[in-house]
Motif scaffolding. Sequence first.
Motif, mmCIF file in Angstrom:
data_model
loop_
_atom_site.group_PDB
_atom_site.id
_atom_site.type_symbol
_atom_site.label_atom_id
_atom_site.label_comp_id
_atom_site.label_asym_id
_atom_site.label_seq_id
_atom_site.Cartn_x
_atom_site.Cartn_y
_atom_site.Cartn_z
ATOM 1 N N HIS A 133 1.630 2.288 5.219
ATOM 2 C CA HIS A 133 0.704 3.101 4.404
ATOM 3 C C HIS A 133 1.347 4.398 4.001
ATOM 4 O O HIS A 133 2.030 5.038 4.604
ATOM 5 C CB HIS A 133 -0.591 3.376 5.154
ATOM 6 N N SER A 138 0.823 -1.218 0.000
ATOM 7 C CA SER A 138 0.000 0.000 0.000
ATOM 8 C C SER A 138 0.850 1.257 0.000
ATOM 9 O O SER A 138 0.501 2.256 -0.628
ATOM 10 C CB SER A 138 -0.931 0.012 1.214
ATOM 11 N N TYR A 139 1.953 1.222 0.724
ATOM 12 C CA TYR A 139 2.852 2.376 0.787
ATOM 13 C C TYR A 139 3.364 2.729 -0.609
ATOM 14 O O TYR A 139 3.353 3.883 -1.023
ATOM 15 C CB TYR A 139 4.018 2.083 1.735
#
Length: 89
Positions: free
Chosen positions: A89, A16-17
């Motif tokens: 994230h 996600s990051y």
Amino acid sequence: MKENVRRVLAYGNGCSYCQAKGTPLKPEDMKESYAIAFAEVFLLQREKTEEKFFQVLKEVFSDEEISELLAFICFTTAQQYFGALMDLH
């Protein structure tokens, strides 16, 4: 080129990051198109990537460039797996 490959891998590796940094952009040239396509093949086949895909890469990349691309894909995949496991994230 490497940034676009990284972006493709981010979605396949579930980080996600890395995904937050953007979706893949339209390739600027044939080499970049081939690198992105190979990254997509890698995501689908992982360690079972067939020789025919390397033959296609050899149409536009030298052996040294292929080696660098593979190292980048492997290193980036490891980073993104870590990011996904840590739920960054």
